[in-house]
Design a protein around this motif. Structure first.
Motif, PDB file in Angstrom:
ATOM      1  N   GLN A   1      56.802  40.395  43.805  1.00 16.41           N
ATOM      2  CA  GLN A   1      57.672  40.739  42.176  1.00 16.41           C
ATOM      3  C   GLN A   1      59.243  39.728  42.517  1.00 16.41           C
ATOM      4  O   GLN A   1      59.088  39.891  41.219  1.00 16.41           O
ATOM      5  CB  GLN A   1      58.031  41.971  42.637  1.00 16.41           C
ATOM      6  CG  GLN A   1      57.911  43.102  40.911  1.00 16.41           C
ATOM      7  CD  GLN A   1      56.964  42.594  40.106  1.00 16.41           C
ATOM      8  OE1 GLN A   1      56.026  42.287  40.211  1.00 16.41           O
ATOM      9  NE2 GLN A   1      58.201  42.131  38.987  1.00 16.41           N
ATOM     10  N   ASN A   2      59.910  40.042  43.248  1.00 16.52           N
ATOM     11  CA  ASN A   2      60.955  39.381  43.149  1.00 16.52           C
ATOM     12  C   ASN A   2      61.616  38.246  42.156  1.00 16.52           C
ATOM     13  O   ASN A   2      62.539  37.994  41.255  1.00 16.52           O
ATOM     14  CB  ASN A   2      62.112  40.006  44.284  1.00 16.52           C
ATOM     15  CG  ASN A   2      62.931  41.310  44.257  1.00 16.52           C
ATOM     16  OD1 ASN A   2      62.223  42.202  43.682  1.00 16.52           O
ATOM     17  ND2 ASN A   2      63.442  41.364  45.564  1.00 16.52           N
ATOM     18  N   LEU A   3      60.623  37.789  42.690  1.00 16.50           N
ATOM     19  CA  LEU A   3      60.256  36.148  42.078  1.00 16.50           C
ATOM     20  C   LEU A   3      59.517  36.014  40.606  1.00 16.50           C
ATOM     21  O   LEU A   3      60.311  35.376  39.756  1.00 16.50           O
ATOM     22  CB  LEU A   3      59.602  35.297  42.790  1.00 16.50           C
ATOM     23  CG  LEU A   3      59.305  34.508  44.110  1.00 16.50           C
ATOM     24  CD1 LEU A   3      58.275  33.562  44.995  1.00 16.50           C
ATOM     25  CD2 LEU A   3      61.151  33.771  44.404  1.00 16.50           C
ATOM     26  N   ARG A   4      58.358  37.195  40.067  1.00  9.99           N
ATOM     27  CA  ARG A   4      58.584  36.967  38.706  1.00  9.99           C
ATOM     28  C   ARG A   4      59.908  37.480  37.792  1.00  9.99           C
ATOM     29  O   ARG A   4      59.417  37.163  36.800  1.00  9.99           O
ATOM     30  CB  ARG A   4      57.173  37.900  39.247  1.00  9.99           C
ATOM     31  CG  ARG A   4      56.189  37.734  39.117  1.00  9.99           C
ATOM     32  CD  ARG A   4      55.199  38.510  38.840  1.00  9.99           C
ATOM     33  NE  ARG A   4      54.759  39.909  39.885  1.00  9.99           N
ATOM     34  CZ  ARG A   4      54.811  40.073  40.665  1.00  9.99           C
ATOM     35  NH1 ARG A   4      53.708  39.282  42.043  1.00  9.99           N
ATOM     36  NH2 ARG A   4      54.328  41.207  40.708  1.00  9.99           N
ATOM     37  N   ASN A   5      60.819  38.138  38.548  1.00 10.16           N
ATOM     38  CA  ASN A   5      61.477  39.449  37.736  1.00 10.16           C
ATOM     39  C   ASN A   5      62.678  38.183  37.306  1.00 10.16           C
ATOM     40  O   ASN A   5      63.226  38.673  36.217  1.00 10.16           O
ATOM     41  CB  ASN A   5      62.623  40.292  38.663  1.00 10.16           C
ATOM     42  CG  ASN A   5      61.712  41.475  39.106  1.00 10.16           C
ATOM     43  OD1 ASN A   5      60.199  41.687  38.018  1.00 10.16           O
ATOM     44  ND2 ASN A   5      62.162  42.194  39.943  1.00 10.16           N
ATOM     45  N   GLN A   6      63.150  37.155  37.701  1.00 15.52           N
ATOM     46  CA  GLN A   6      63.575  35.748  37.411  1.00 15.52           C
ATOM     47  C   GLN A   6      63.211  34.886  36.053  1.00 15.52           C
ATOM     48  O   GLN A   6      62.321  35.057  36.195  1.00 15.52           O
ATOM     49  CB  GLN A   6      64.435  34.666  38.870  1.00 15.52           C
ATOM     50  CG  GLN A   6      63.831  34.394  39.513  1.00 15.52           C
ATOM     51  CD  GLN A   6      63.886  33.635  40.554  1.00 15.52           C
ATOM     52  OE1 GLN A   6      64.895  33.824  41.668  1.00 15.52           O
ATOM     53  NE2 GLN A   6      63.394  32.329  40.284  1.00 15.52           N
ATOM     54  N   ILE A   7      64.656  34.542  35.955  1.00 10.36           N
ATOM     55  CA  ILE A   7      64.164  33.516  34.518  1.00 10.36           C
ATOM     56  C   ILE A   7      64.374  32.520  34.366  1.00 10.36           C
ATOM     57  O   ILE A   7      63.741  31.690  34.064  1.00 10.36           O
ATOM     58  CB  ILE A   7      64.157  34.423  32.835  1.00 10.36           C
ATOM     59  CG1 ILE A   7      65.524  34.893  32.873  1.00 10.36           C
ATOM     60  CG2 ILE A   7      63.837  35.698  32.415  1.00 10.36           C
ATOM     61  CD1 ILE A   7      66.346  35.310  31.216  1.00 10.36           C
ATOM     62  N   ASP A   8      65.377  32.778  35.381  1.00  5.33           N
ATOM     63  CA  ASP A   8      65.952  31.436  35.666  1.00  5.33           C
ATOM     64  C   ASP A   8      65.640  30.513  36.781  1.00  5.33           C
ATOM     65  O   ASP A   8      64.178  30.583  37.961  1.00  5.33           O
ATOM     66  CB  ASP A   8      67.029  31.230  36.564  1.00  5.33           C
ATOM     67  CG  ASP A   8      68.820  32.135  35.415  1.00  5.33           C
ATOM     68  OD1 ASP A   8      68.307  31.553  34.282  1.00  5.33           O
ATOM     69  OD2 ASP A   8      69.268  32.390  35.851  1.00  5.33           O
ATOM     70  N   ARG A   9      64.724  29.510  37.057  1.00  2.00           N
ATOM     71  CA  ARG A   9      64.160  28.124  37.007  1.00  2.00           C
ATOM     72  C   ARG A   9      64.933  27.410  38.336  1.00  2.00           C
ATOM     73  O   ARG A   9      65.644  26.917  37.926  1.00  2.00           O
ATOM     74  CB  ARG A   9      63.354  27.371  36.421  1.00  2.00           C
ATOM     75  CG  ARG A   9      61.877  28.058  35.440  1.00  2.00           C
ATOM     76  CD  ARG A   9      61.768  26.584  34.988  1.00  2.00           C
ATOM     77  NE  ARG A   9      62.282  26.923  33.746  1.00  2.00           N
ATOM     78  CZ  ARG A   9      63.211  26.184  32.282  1.00  2.00           C
ATOM     79  NH1 ARG A   9      62.416  25.474  32.647  1.00  2.00           N
ATOM     80  NH2 ARG A   9      63.608  26.042  31.666  1.00  2.00           N
ATOM     81  N   THR A  10      64.796  28.235  39.410  1.00  2.00           N
ATOM     82  CA  THR A  10      66.035  27.887  40.510  1.00  2.00           C
ATOM     83  C   THR A  10      65.257  26.374  41.367  1.00  2.00           C
ATOM     84  O   THR A  10      64.673  26.951  42.625  1.00  2.00           O
ATOM     85  CB  THR A  10      66.132  28.116  41.375  1.00  2.00           C
ATOM     86  OG1 THR A  10      65.573  29.439  42.304  1.00  2.00           O
ATOM     87  CG2 THR A  10      67.356  29.747  41.084  1.00  2.00           C
TER      88      THR A  10
END
Length: 613
Positions: A555-564
């Motif tokens: 879920q936390n990976l889905r929350n981010q919009i920046d592609r790291t």
């Protein structure tokens, strides 16, 4: 990257090219006529001389010394029958020693036609009505491409059909140490080139070769980089005519697009492809991030190429020779403004972000500056039109995502066990995950939804401030925008097929509500891929306890919009459940346009707007 397949055997070639010539559509006949030949171009030649076999197109690369552009031989008188036959032939023949301005315009018109055809796969684009050369391709040829390949596939295809020179970077190497050459912090440099010479290969074999030779690393080159060998692109001036159909846009997060249209208001529209071979359409915005110059991000034009030292044969082909690429210093519209701003260039690249953009004495952010320049120096917003078009674009992207998820489900990926670890980086990887997962696509979609929310707030602030750049003559912008938003979102409907074969449909606002629950993981059930959270909808999901635990942990990976891309992400399930670097963010950003517009209903010009709105 290797995602192009040519489904055409020797027998098919014979049947296709010994049979009567296919009919070229009359409206495109002018495209198949010879153009005038003028003196050759200028530039440093640091490309490769290649000995190839017509069947394989394989080459032995060796650098050659600098050579001046040789005097060109006059083209033979136009023979329409010969010209049409060469356009149909699978063999790559060069008839013109350089790309003229008319050829560049023709390439732009070719792309505009493809873009306007609303095609949705590379194969349907090149076999569809938008391609003027489609009648010259056997129907059993399959064209495929991912995002990095597409600019090269389209350029090489057009060059082949028009008998124009084509040379490309065949190898790049990182400048400094790097875990992945596609995401090098200091960029790459060209170490080998390949010239495509008359009779050396077929056009179809060339497209096959390019899928191996090209990746997003091909574009990751400093705009000044011309050694050890010249790069295929240059950094153009940010102005009409320089940014044009055919310009390539490189996102250093690993995505490529090709411009096919620029509207009078300065908005830039592009085509892009994906690992699942789908083609999507979009407009230039903050989804294409800026980065340090060494990464080569931003707009790129194809560097002019000239074939020198060739011999013209009686049938009009130019044989032999080598390709010279024009140096930056000899390009009329080379500019590094997109990297360093409109002021003096800083002494060191590390200070690139300090560069500012000023137009007519007014400071603008980079994206506004690009739009204003493309609109002829005037920045103007039509809030009603732009909100409507952004909603429509987001809806189209949701449908594109539906196609991508459907491809994964049809491939059976949800029936495979979840691996013990995530890939080293979920955004930049290879194999099944690259083809069937959607983290990069989803991140770009989330960015677009966020930009719509941010732009809506900006329009309200401009309205309150009586900013002359806002083209709105009404008395209640918030209410009018809400009406437009509700009208456009009501027309958007998403449908997917659940694991038991039943269908679920929902609208734009429900998609917005689910957006940060949409699973990017190809091993999970389609219900999780579409963010289902009700027991009734989830009842058909076949995922067991382990997969459901992975869905929750991601879920936390889905929350981010920046592609790291630089982050390590090869976590086990246990490691992912604890916070830490590379594991995402705790909460998603606000993308609720409707709630925002309801909160500012009745705001008038000159009235204060709460901080953050």
């Amino acid at each position: 990257m290797r995602l192009v397949t040519i489904a055409l055997g020797v027998a098919a070639f014979g049947a296709a090219y010994l049979s009567p010539a296919p009919q070229i559509p009359a409206r495109w006949q002018a495209w198949l006529q010879p153009t005038a030949v003028s003196p050759g171009g200028t530039g440093v030649h640091r490309s490769a001389s290649a000995a190839t076999s017509p069947a394989s197109g394989a080459a032995v690369i060796r650098p050659v010394a600098e050579a001046p552009a040789a005097a060109t031989q006059p083209a033979p008188a136009a023979d329409p029958a010969l010209t049409a036959a060469m356009a149909r032939s699978p063999v790559y023949y060069i008839r013109y020693d350089h790309w003229s301005e008319a050829d560049e315009r023709g390439f732009g018109e070719f792309l505009r036609s493809l873009g306007d055809s609303n095609c949705h796969t590379v194969n349907s684009c090149l076999h569809g009505p938008g391609n003027p050369f489609r009648a010259s391709d056997p129907v059993n040829v399959v064209f495929r491409s991912d995002c990095a390949d597409l600019p090269y596939i389209l350029r090489a295809y057009y060059a082949w059909k028009r008998g124009l020179p084509f040379s490309y970077e065949s190898e790049v190497e990182p400048r400094g140490a790097s875990r992945d050459i596609r995401y090098t912090p200091d960029g790459n440099e060209v170490t080998a080139r390949h010239d495509v010479l008359s009779g050396s290969t077929t056009g179809y074999a060339l497209l096959e070769t390019l899928r191996d030779a090209v990746s997003s690393a091909t574009y990751r080159i400093h705009p000044d980089g011309e050694t050890p060998l010249q790069q295929d692109f240059y950094s153009p001036a940010l102005r009409p005519g320089s940014i044009r159909p055919g310009t390539v846009i490189y996102d250093p997060n690993g995505h490529l697009a090709t411009v096919y249209r620029i509207d009078p208001d300065g908005r830039i529209f592009y085509l892009d492809a994906h690992p699942d071979e789908s083609v999507t359409h979009g407009s230039y915005d903050m989804r294409f991030v800026r980065a340090r110059p060494g990464m080569g991000a931003g707009f790129k034009n194809w560097r002019p190429q000239t074939l020198v030292g060739a011999t013209r044969t009686p049938d009009g082909a130019l044989t032999g020779g080598h390709v010279v690429l024009t140096k930056n210093a000899d390009l009329k519209d080379f500019s590094d403004t997109q990297y360093f701003g409109t002021g003096p260039r800083p002494a060191a690249d590390r200070d690139w972000a300090a560069g500012s953009f000023t137009l007519n004495g007014q400071a603008l952010n980079y994206y506004d500056y690009v739009r204003a320049m493309m609109a002829g120096g005037k920045l103007e917003f039509d809030p009603m039109k732009e909100v409507a078009e952004m909603v429509d674009s987001n809806c189209a992207d949701l449908h594109y995502r539906a196609d991508a998820v459907k491809v994964a489900i049809e491939a059976g990926t949800e029936n495979l066990p979840e691996p013990e670890r995530l890939p080293p980086n979920i955004y930049g990887t290879e194999g099944l995950w690259e083809i069937y997962s959607t983290p990069s696509r989803d991140a770009r979609l989330k960015t677009a939804f966020k930009e719509l929310r941010d732009q809506t707030g900006r329009f309200i602030r401009l309205y309150v401030a009586r900013d002359q750049r806002l083209n709105y003559r009404g008395s209640d912008l918030a209410a009018d925008l809400l009406r437009v938003y509700d009208r456009q979102t009501a027309a958007c409907k998403i449908t997917y097929t659940r694991s038991d074969g039943s269908e679920v449909s929902f609208g734009y606002e429900e998609a917005r509500r689910r957006l940060f629950r949409l699973s990017f993981d190809p091993y999970q059930c389609v219900e999780h891929r579409w963010g289902a959270d009700s027991p009734a909808e989830l009842a058909t999901c076949k995922d067991g306890a382990v997969k459901r635990a992975w869905y929750a942990a991601e879920q936390n990976l889905r929350n981010q919009i920046d592609r790291t891309y630089e982050a390590r992400m090869d976590f086990t399930l246990g490691e992912l459940t604890t916070p830490g670097p590379g594991k995402g963010v705790a909460a998603p950003p606000d993308i609720d346009v409707r709630a925002y517009l309801l909160s500012v209903q009745g705001v008038r010009r000159g009235a204060p707007v709460a901080q953050g709105k």
